[in-house]
Design a protein around this motif. Structure first.
Motif, mmCIF file in Angstrom:
data_model
loop_
_atom_site.group_PDB
_atom_site.id
_atom_site.type_symbol
_atom_site.label_atom_id
_atom_site.label_comp_id
_atom_site.label_asym_id
_atom_site.label_seq_id
_atom_site.Cartn_x
_atom_site.Cartn_y
_atom_site.Cartn_z
ATOM 1 N N ASN A 1 36.161 4.421 23.925
ATOM 2 C CA ASN A 1 35.244 3.375 24.397
ATOM 3 C C ASN A 1 34.157 3.162 23.344
ATOM 4 O O ASN A 1 34.136 3.851 22.328
ATOM 5 C CB ASN A 1 34.658 3.710 25.781
ATOM 6 C CG ASN A 1 33.870 5.013 25.791
ATOM 7 O OD1 ASN A 1 33.660 5.630 24.760
ATOM 8 N ND2 ASN A 1 33.438 5.418 26.963
ATOM 9 N N HIS B 1 22.997 -4.625 19.497
ATOM 10 C CA HIS B 1 22.785 -5.814 20.329
ATOM 11 C C HIS B 1 22.133 -5.368 21.627
ATOM 12 O O HIS B 1 22.667 -4.497 22.325
ATOM 13 C CB HIS B 1 24.116 -6.510 20.610
ATOM 14 C CG HIS B 1 23.978 -7.701 21.504
ATOM 15 N ND1 HIS B 1 23.163 -8.767 21.192
ATOM 16 C CD2 HIS B 1 24.523 -7.989 22.698
ATOM 17 C CE1 HIS B 1 23.225 -9.665 22.156
ATOM 18 N NE2 HIS B 1 24.047 -9.218 23.098
ATOM 19 N N ASP C 1 26.333 -2.532 16.259
ATOM 20 C CA ASP C 1 26.901 -2.294 17.600
ATOM 21 C C ASP C 1 26.706 -3.579 18.386
ATOM 22 O O ASP C 1 25.607 -3.858 18.863
ATOM 23 C CB ASP C 1 26.178 -1.112 18.267
ATOM 24 C CG ASP C 1 26.625 -0.904 19.712
ATOM 25 O OD1 ASP C 1 27.575 -1.591 20.152
ATOM 26 O OD2 ASP C 1 26.029 -0.048 20.398
ATOM 27 N N SER D 1 33.223 -2.987 22.810
ATOM 28 C CA SER D 1 34.075 -2.492 23.894
ATOM 29 C C SER D 1 35.315 -3.357 24.035
ATOM 30 O O SER D 1 35.275 -4.558 23.785
ATOM 31 C CB SER D 1 33.334 -2.530 25.228
ATOM 32 O OG SER D 1 32.203 -1.729 25.194
#
Ligand SMILES: *Cc1c(COP(=O)(O)O)cnc(C)c1O
Length: 474
Positions: free
Chosen positions: A154, A228, A260, A294
């Motif tokens: 993840n 983010h 990210d 993700s």
């Protein structure tokens, strides 16, 4: 006192309980071990209740009655295990409800791969072993413009792995305004500490300038990280430098610039009215050396952490020992590949991927469905006032919470029966329905419900209302 003692002596024994027909049936269904354990726990509890005087009635000591109670408890306990539910919350990526539902293509790919063996780490031509992420890396590169790609369990895992591989014992520069906590107590500063990177926060909560980044870089720096701020927004007087500038400063100092991006949209979500979701390809184009996101958020796929970026960085990440602990299984790879293939034709992605299809359903269509459902329910739910109302739906799953998508809901209220009781009955019914409660009304939000589920939804709500009605008359 003697009374209490004699009651204690009269407690049913475990063996007597297990002989009761209803618990023998239960053992056939669930296995002897769980039935014995539950029976023992129930006797312990009853003993405590007798000692403390909570229970005084002799009836509760009868084997038959006690066995029935245990059996009910078992059935409830076993049925509350993992099962599919109808999501009527209007939150499209509800982490508690498993985030993105998968498209048919992905389900087929999972079924086929899961049932037998697959060339997970085998190159069929050479017969050599190779890394498993090759099955999706080509598509990830094609869709994001990156040079190389890797997949882990993840995005939290992706962040941990990148920090461990690139910044152990070194400093990571992050803006003060991006020190996020996301669901489940995941706090970026703590994650960094755990993986041996030293946080070097720069700027302030609302304003961070490129000069702040530049001034913070020393011989100790291992990476520059931009996160983010997916689940909150800082408004008013804010400032953060464009990604290109951060990339330029990082590269001038030979440092990797890690972005990210959280949700990981592969297409522009502005077409659905969601304007602040970064697109993975934009991040790479702006010069990020690594972009992390993700698989089960805006991409609409299985749980996964996707890392795209420069070959040299990906190689370092893959070589780190932690990589092995975060690897994905064959079904994740199969599902992800099937979904990425859909993205090759964006118009196909929008019709086939459930998340995107639900997002782009015209609001008039939701209104029509809501009215139809409300009519069907209104006819049957005599104790309830059933109505329709304009409502809002949300992306959820850690994406920005103030970005609403228009929706419609069926609302139910009653002067006689409780909305909370109806919600519990709905959640524990088969199929389980997850509603929302607002202003003492129970709301069924249609944006997150598949049209194919409308009929089952009407049945479930009608049945739940009937059960409540009966209970209130008992
Ligand atoms: C959701 C999110 C994560 C965590 O991703 P998971 O796939 O849930 O582990 C990390 N960073 C950001 C910015 C996120 O939005």
């Amino acid at each position: 006192m003697a009374d209490k003692n004699s009651r204690l002596r009269n407690l049913p024994s475990v063996s007597a309980l297990l002989e009761a027909p209803i618990l023998r049936d239960a053992a056939q269904q669930f296995g002897q071990a769980v039935v014995s354990k539950t029976a023992r726990q129930a006797i312990d509890k009853l003993r405590e209740e007798l000692m403390s005087g909570v229970i005084t009635d002799e009836e509760s000591l009868s084997v038959e009655r006690f066995a029935t109670r245990i059996s009910r408890h078992l059935i409830l306990q076993e049925s509350s295990k993992l099962q599919s539910v109808i999501n009527a919350t209007g939150i499209l990526l509800h982490t508690g409800l498993g985030r993105a539902p998968l498209p048919h293509a992905a389900i087929e790919a999972i079924t086929e791969t899961a049932a037998g063996y697959a060339n997970v780490e085998l190159d069929l031509e050479s017969g050599d072993r190779r890394r498993r992420s090759v099955h999706v890396a080509d598509l990830l590169c094609e869709l994001t413009g990156a040079e190389a790609a890797h997949v882990v369990n993840n995005n939290a895992g992706a962040t941990a792995l990148v920090l461990a591989a690139l910044a152990t014992g070194r400093e990571v520069i992050v803006s003060h305004g991006e020190l996020i906590e996301i669901g489940g107590g995941y706090r970026l500063p703590e994650v960094m500490e755990t993986f041996g990177a030293k946080l070097h926060p720069v700027g302030t909560t609302n304003k961070t300038r490129i000069s702040d980044y530049e001034a913070a870089i020393t011989g100790e720096t291992g990476a520059v990280l931009v996160v983010h701020t997916s689940n909150y927004a800082i408004r008013g007087f804010t400032e953060s430098p464009p990604l290109q500038q951060i990339a330029e400063v990082s590269h001038r100092h030979n440092l990797p610039f890690v972005h990210d991006i959280g949700s990981g949209a592969l297409i522009d979500f502005a077409q659905f009215g969601c304007h602040s979701e970064p697109v993975a390809a934009d991040s790479i184009r702006a010069g990020a050396d690594l972009a992390l996101f993700s698989g089960d958020k805006l991409l609409g796929g299985p749980q996964a952490g996707i890392i795209v970026g420069g070959q040299q960085w990906i190689e370092r990440i893959v070589a780190h020992p932690l990589n092995r602990a975060l690897r994905v299984d064959k079904t994740t790879l199969a599902a992800l590949r099937a979904i990425l293939q859909l993205y090759r034709l964006p118009e196909q992605a929008v019709t086939c991927i459930p998340l995107l299809r639900m997002l782009q359903t015209p609001v008039e269509e939701l209104q029509t469905r809501t009215e139809k459902i409300a009519r069907a329910l209104g006819d049957q739910m005599t104790q309830w006032k059933v109505d329709v109302q304009k409502d809002e739906a949300y992306l959820g799953g850690g994406s920005i919470p103030d970005q609403a998508v228009p929706s419609w809901s069926v609302s139910m209220r009653s002067n006689v029966l409780g909305v909370n009781a109806l919600a519990v009955t709905l959640r524990t019914s088969v199929p389980s329905v997850i509603p929302r409660i607002h202003n003492n009304q129970l709301l069924i939000n249609l944006r997150s419900v598949y049209p194919e589920q409308d009929e089952a939804l009407v049945d479930a709500v009608t049945k739940a209302a009937l059960i409540l009605n009966h209970e209130s008359h008992e």
